[in-house]
Motif scaffolding. Structure first.
Motif, short mmCIF file in Angstrom:
data_model
loop_
_atom_site.label_atom_id
_atom_site.label_comp_id
_atom_site.label_asym_id
_atom_site.label_seq_id
_atom_site.Cartn_x
_atom_site.Cartn_y
_atom_site.Cartn_z
N GLU A 134 -34.75 12.12 6.82
CA GLU A 134 -35.22 13.51 6.88
C GLU A 134 -36.64 13.64 7.43
O GLU A 134 -37.08 14.74 7.76
CB GLU A 134 -35.15 14.16 5.49
CG GLU A 134 -36.04 13.52 4.44
CD GLU A 134 -35.35 12.42 3.66
OE1 GLU A 134 -35.79 12.11 2.54
OE2 GLU A 134 -34.34 11.87 4.18
N GLY A 278 -32.57 21.23 14.80
CA GLY A 278 -31.65 20.26 15.36
C GLY A 278 -32.12 19.74 16.70
O GLY A 278 -32.66 20.48 17.54
N ARG A 395 -21.90 16.34 16.65
CA ARG A 395 -22.05 17.07 15.40
C ARG A 395 -20.89 16.84 14.44
O ARG A 395 -21.06 16.92 13.22
CB ARG A 395 -22.20 18.57 15.69
CG ARG A 395 -23.57 18.94 16.24
CD ARG A 395 -23.62 20.36 16.73
NE ARG A 395 -24.99 20.75 17.11
CZ ARG A 395 -25.28 21.79 17.87
NH1 ARG A 395 -24.30 22.56 18.34
NH2 ARG A 395 -26.54 22.07 18.18
N ARG A 406 -30.49 17.85 10.43
CA ARG A 406 -29.86 18.66 11.46
C ARG A 406 -29.97 17.95 12.80
O ARG A 406 -31.04 17.52 13.19
CB ARG A 406 -30.51 20.04 11.56
CG ARG A 406 -30.44 20.83 10.26
CD ARG A 406 -30.81 22.28 10.51
NE ARG A 406 -29.83 22.93 11.37
CZ ARG A 406 -29.84 24.23 11.65
NH1 ARG A 406 -30.78 24.99 11.16
NH2 ARG A 406 -28.91 24.75 12.43
#
Length: 407
Positions: A134, A278, A395, A406
């Motif tokens: 993250e 993203g 994705r 993302r």
């Protein structure tokens, strides 16, 4: 970007040293661009020769990144970084001692500078392996902000060359390189999350294994446009400003430094933006914007008030793209990040070599660099088309497996 959870999730001294190591390496790697208007006049180089010479460090760095990617996984990023920086310092001092008086001498110098460009495959995995998924975009963006070293080369190399002679700049550059190397030895630390050590043959096979995957080639193309555009323009802008706009080498250095600064400072923002919206969406905007801006540079009136803002904007756009690419790479290839950093860095170097050399060739054979800019704008559109074609698969396959991130 500076929240508490981020700083506590990794090793801050290593992140800072990765940035500084990358910064001074980039400064050294990009010395030939700001010095090109000076040494090309002294040695009587043609436009094509100037373009080729400033592109040599980029190509050499691309090849050596593959080597450093392998070494970073096998002996650690810290040891690899120490070896590379030592080679750069000794090489610069040797060439400075014997002097540079021929085209072959400039090519040899460019190859030595390539070792500095290979720092990419050391600094980014060193920083990235300390941080969880993250925070990958932020960590890689901060380390990658070492692109700003190009600013120092553009600002100070022409001034120092005017005062001391351009070859003496080579010796002067070893001073900050040696100081940062000493700090790197003391403070940098390899992450405990290192890949398992494998025999040489297994590492070589690892590169071919990665190249057998279509996703690796996409990342090579994507970084070839973003980073290739950034470093190719960084090397070529001093020549453009002096030949097309008639600026002095020092003023050309200032203008180049402003553009490079814009591209370098937004790199961590590119990583953070990719974390937020993203990497795919961020890169789509980057490639569309870069194509429009490069096309504008190719067709706009050759005037500083027009060209300078376009260069500033395209460098900032490409800088965002550099951060976004390396938000995605660790998610897709977390266990092969050393090898992939080398491969993707290789693609970026090849892109930079192509752009810088093609601008020189375009100038020599058409009298203008416009065609070189237009072709690279077309490459940005190709990258956009490719990204659009793979985003759904990304994705729904590996992107869906990365929790809380993302893409």
């Amino acid at each position: 970007m500076t929240d508490t959870s981020f700083w506590k999730s990794g090793h801050r001294p290593t992140l800072i040293m990765a940035f500084l190591y990358f910064d001074v390496a980039f400064m050294v790697w990009n010395l030939l661009g700001p010095l090109a208007p000076i040494f090309s006049k002294a040695l009587g180089l043609s436009p094509a020769e100037k373009g080729f010479v400033v592109a040599v460090p980029t190509l050499a760095g691309a090849v050596l990144r593959l080597v450093n990617g392998f070494l970073a996984d096998r002996i650690g990023q810290k040891t690899t970084g120490i070896i590379s920086q030592t080679i750069v310092i000794l090489g610069l001092l040797t060439i400075w001692h014997f002097g540079v008086e021929t085209m072959n001498g400039l090519i040899a110098l460019g190859m030595v500078l390539g070792f500095a460009g290979a720092a990419f495959a050391v600094a980014l995995p060193m920083a990235g392996r300390w941080y969880p998924p993250e925070h990958q975009g932020k960590a890689m963006g901060i380390a990658g902000m070492g692109n700003s070293g190009t600013v120092f080369a553009a600002l100070f190399a022409p001034l120092l060359a005017k005062t001391f002679g351009w070859t003496n700049v080579l010796a002067l550059a070893t001073i900050p390189a040696a100081l940062v190397l000493a700090a790197f030895v003391i403070f940098a630390k390899d992450s405990p999350n290192q890949p398992e050590t494998k025999p040489l043959g297994a590492y070589v096979a690892g590169y071919f294994k990665m190249l057998a995957q279509a996703d690796a080639w996409w990342f090579i193309l994507f970084y070839g446009v973003t980073f290739g555009g950034f470093v190719g323009l960084s090397s070529s802008m001093p020549i453009f400003y002096t030949t097309e706009l008639g600026l002095s080498p020092i003023l050309a250095g200032y203008a180049t430094a402003a553009c490079v600064f814009a591209g370098s400072m937004v790199r961590p923002l590119g990583g953070a933006l990719a974390d937020r919206i993203g990497g795919i969406k961020t890169l789509s905007l980057v490639y569309a914007g870069a194509a429009v801006l490069l096309g504008g540079i190719a067709t706009a009136p050759v005037s500083l008030p027009v060209i300078l803002p376009l260069f500033l904007l395209v460098m900032a756009t490409l800088g965002v793209g550099n951060g976004a690419v390396f938000q995605l790479v660790p998610q897709r290839f977390r266990h092969e990040i050393g090898v992939m950093t080398g491969l993707v860095g290789f693609g970026g170097g090849v892109g930079g070599f192509y752009l810088a050399s093609s601008l020189g060739l375009a100038k020599q054979y058409t009298g203008s660099q416009s065609m070189g800019f237009l072709v690279f704008a077309a490459l940005a559109l190709i990258a956009l088309t490719g990204l659009t074609s793979v985003k759904r698969r990304w994705r729904t396959t590996w992107g869906a497996a990365v929790q809380g991130v993302r893409i």
